[in-house]
Design an enzyme around this catalytic site. Structure first.
Site, PDB file in Angstrom:
ATOM      1  N   LYS A  35       1.145  -1.166   0.009  1.00  0.00           N
ATOM      2  CA  LYS A  35      -0.110   0.021   0.038  1.00  0.00           C
ATOM      3  C   LYS A  35       0.900   1.204   0.197  1.00  0.00           C
ATOM      4  O   LYS A  35       1.286   1.481   1.034  1.00  0.00           O
ATOM      5  CB  LYS A  35      -0.962   0.052   1.323  1.00  0.00           C
ATOM      6  CG  LYS A  35      -2.023   0.985   1.114  1.00  0.00           C
ATOM      7  CD  LYS A  35      -1.624   2.336   1.677  1.00  0.00           C
ATOM      8  CE  LYS A  35      -2.713   3.354   1.346  1.00  0.00           C
ATOM      9  NZ  LYS A  35      -2.135   4.614   1.717  1.00  0.00           N
ATOM     10  N   GLU A  61       8.545   1.385  11.701  1.00  0.00           N
ATOM     11  CA  GLU A  61       9.399   2.071  11.803  1.00  0.00           C
ATOM     12  C   GLU A  61       8.966   3.839  11.683  1.00  0.00           C
ATOM     13  O   GLU A  61       8.171   3.809  10.862  1.00  0.00           O
ATOM     14  CB  GLU A  61      10.361   1.966  10.441  1.00  0.00           C
ATOM     15  CG  GLU A  61      11.701   2.793  10.494  1.00  0.00           C
ATOM     16  CD  GLU A  61      11.681   4.091  10.092  1.00  0.00           C
ATOM     17  OE1 GLU A  61      11.478   4.966  11.014  1.00  0.00           O
ATOM     18  OE2 GLU A  61      11.643   4.628   8.916  1.00  0.00           O
ATOM     19  N   CYS A 104      12.525  10.900   8.555  1.00  0.00           N
ATOM     20  CA  CYS A 104      12.518  10.348  10.241  1.00  0.00           C
ATOM     21  C   CYS A 104      13.655  10.561  10.842  1.00  0.00           C
ATOM     22  O   CYS A 104      13.742  10.692  11.732  1.00  0.00           O
ATOM     23  CB  CYS A 104      11.719   9.077  10.284  1.00  0.00           C
ATOM     24  SG  CYS A 104      12.572   7.882   9.206  1.00  0.00           S
ATOM     25  N   GLU A 110       7.896  16.599  16.406  1.00  0.00           N
ATOM     26  CA  GLU A 110       8.791  16.386  14.879  1.00  0.00           C
ATOM     27  C   GLU A 110       8.101  17.089  14.173  1.00  0.00           C
ATOM     28  O   GLU A 110       6.747  16.932  13.524  1.00  0.00           O
ATOM     29  CB  GLU A 110       8.426  14.868  14.563  1.00  0.00           C
ATOM     30  CG  GLU A 110       8.910  14.574  13.404  1.00  0.00           C
ATOM     31  CD  GLU A 110       8.812  13.014  13.022  1.00  0.00           C
ATOM     32  OE1 GLU A 110       9.692  12.272  12.264  1.00  0.00           O
ATOM     33  OE2 GLU A 110       7.612  12.231  13.256  1.00  0.00           O
TER      34      GLU A 110
END
Length: 500
Positions: free
Chosen positions: A192, A267, A302, A394
């Site tokens: 996906k 992750e 990330c 973040e």
């Protein structure tokens, strides 16, 4: 490294691309069963690139059924390891052969700079596929120590049908990170892609078929979050590997608990510290690493080094060097090979990151801090307190937060004062402090006197809320796509053990 073209040449290639638009299931493209589509946009211009199949749960059901059929009949899962290797090596060669087309497609679909797509993303994707392919016939099973009357074998078997849910920041590279070990292990996969960036995954599926991958082994189901949920909840999916936000990653643990307790590997996000101590050598080189760590891929990474933790004695000199290097990071058209900072992925994400610029305006902005154009934000450096949202949350944009500290011990404490633990870096000329710091930092990857993530041979993943259940890259990535089975053989003659 690729020989880069001119901006005009890249635009000419872009104008003539044949962009895939349908899902890829059982060896061929097909529209969503509902007939629905969604617009995929060029983040740099807002232009519609095409209408991509908006799949639903019924399309996921079909993809999983075909993946299961392929797995159970052994067309791939029981193929000789050397034959699987040959297919993946051919796929890697096809990626390299079509690298320019893929690079332009990736840049158009994601807003990434053509410079990064040509020099990093596409070459590395080919390398990852080849590396995992060549590893297939070099992983041995084990024989455990047992008595002379027994043999105990520990063997790996492919886990089955795997769901792979991808992020939008490195679309093709993250696909390679996951299908490399999953296919090498013998699994069938249902991918996906992120809704924002489906094109290169669809194109690669066609290349995989050309390389000899049997139908049904690799399926690409496009659409929004409901497709990811359908994959996560599907009772015939044996394992899911997800890369993306921590908020979304948590949902997959619930999907697993609510369905068949499928294995989950996550992750997730990061708020990664870059520590520069006052004995660091060559501050010009340090500054280059800091700038690359903070602004590469527009900070949409990330493992971005978004927190600079610097000892006060060298702060001003380092910040001066950072400003010099940051000026080289030109903002503009992603198809211009001179540009290093392209467009943020979407209007929604641009609005989110722009909100942090407003927060930065209340702090001490050292450079940048402005919107260049709709979707484009210039590299920004802001000094803030360690408790500021800029230092805690973040951002996923080109904003570097500077935090001053007085000592090595304070630097480590500030670095670890976060919910995340994906990556960290430390710059120092003192070997003992470098090793002590690397051991003390709570992160899955720690680099010393450099910014980076290691390479394909080193595992990548995080501590705390940055990861769960496994690692991408390296031989360890194969573990999460396999099951361990013990086979216990009794060598005794049954007559010897019979009861008189």
């Amino acid at each position: 490294m690729a020989d880069l073209l001119t901006q005009e040449e890249y635009r000419a290639i872009a104008a003539n691309l044949d962009l895939p638009q349908n899902a890829y299931i059982d060896g061929g493209y097909r529209p969503a069963m509902s007939g629905k589509t969604f617009d995929t946009l060029n983040p740099a211009t807002g232009a519609v690139l095409g209408q991509v199949a908006a799949c639903g749960s019924e399309d996921v059901d079909l993809a999983v059924a075909k993946a299961r059929e392929a797995f159970e009949d052994g067309r791939w899962s029981r193929l000789h390891p050397g034959a699987r290797k040959d297919v993946l090596v051919r796929l890697a060669k096809l990626i390299s052969r079509n690298a320019r087309e893929l690079a332009v497609m990736e840049s158009l679909d994601s807003g990434k700079t053509i410079y990064d797509c040509e020099t990093v993303d596409i070459p590395e994707a080919a390398h990852v596929i080849k590396w995992h392919g060549e590893l297939i016939d070099k992983i041995y099973d084990q024989v455990s120590p047992a008595s002379a009357d027994h043999i105990a074998m520990v063997v790996r078997e492919p886990v089955g049908v795997v769901g792979l849910v991808l992020p939008w920041n490195f679309p093709l590279l993250m696909l390679a990170w996951k299908i490399g070990p999953a296919l090498a292990a013998g699994c069938s996969v249902v991918v996906k892609p992120a809704q924002e960036t489906s094109l290169t995954a669809l194109r690669l599926a066609e290349m995989a078929s050309e390389a000899g991958l049997p139908r049904g082994v690799l399926n690409i189901v496009t659409g929004g979050g409901e497709v990811g949920e359908a994959v996560g909840r599907h009772p015939d999916v044996d394992m899911v590997s997800f890369t993306g936000s921590t908020v979304t990653g948590r949902k997959f643990l619930h999907y697993s608990a609510d369905s068949n307790l499928k294995e989950i590997v996550l992750e997730l996000g990061g708020k990664n510290p870059c520590i520069v101590l006052d004995d660091a050598e060559d501050l010009d080189a340090v500054a280059a690493h800091v700038v690359n760590g903070a602004f590469w891929n527009m900070g949409q990474n990330c493992s971005a080094a978004s927190r600079l933790i610097v000892q006060r004695g060298i702060k001003d000199r380092l910040l001066s060097k950072i400003a010099e290097h940051a000026r080289e990071w030109v903002v503009g058209d992603p198809l211009d090979p001179q540009v290093r900072v392209g467009a943020l992925i979407s209007k929604a994400h641009f609005a989110k990151v722009s909100g942090y610029l407003k927060a930065a305006a209340k702090e001490k902005v050292l450079m940048g801090g402005k919107v260049v154009a709709d979707g484009f934000i210039e590299p920004t450096v802001v000094e803030a307190d360690r408790t500021s949202p800029l230092a805690v949350e973040e951002i996923f944009g080109p904003i570097l937060t500077v935090i001053s500290v007085g000592s090595f011990e304070e630097a480590i404490a500030v670095a670890n004062d976060t919910d995340y633990g994906l990556a960290a870096s430390i710059f120092t000329a003192n070997g003992k402090r470098a090793l002590r710091g690397a051991r003390m930092l709570r992160a899955g990857t720690v680099t010393v006197n450099s910014f980076g993530e290691g390479d394909i041979s080193t595992p990548f993943g995080g501590y705390k809320q940055s990861g769960f259940g496994g690692r991408d890259n390296s031989i360890h990535a194969h573990d999460q796509y396999t099951q361990l089975k013990t086979i216990w053989l009794d060598l005794c003659d049954t007559a010897d053990t019979a009861i008189d």
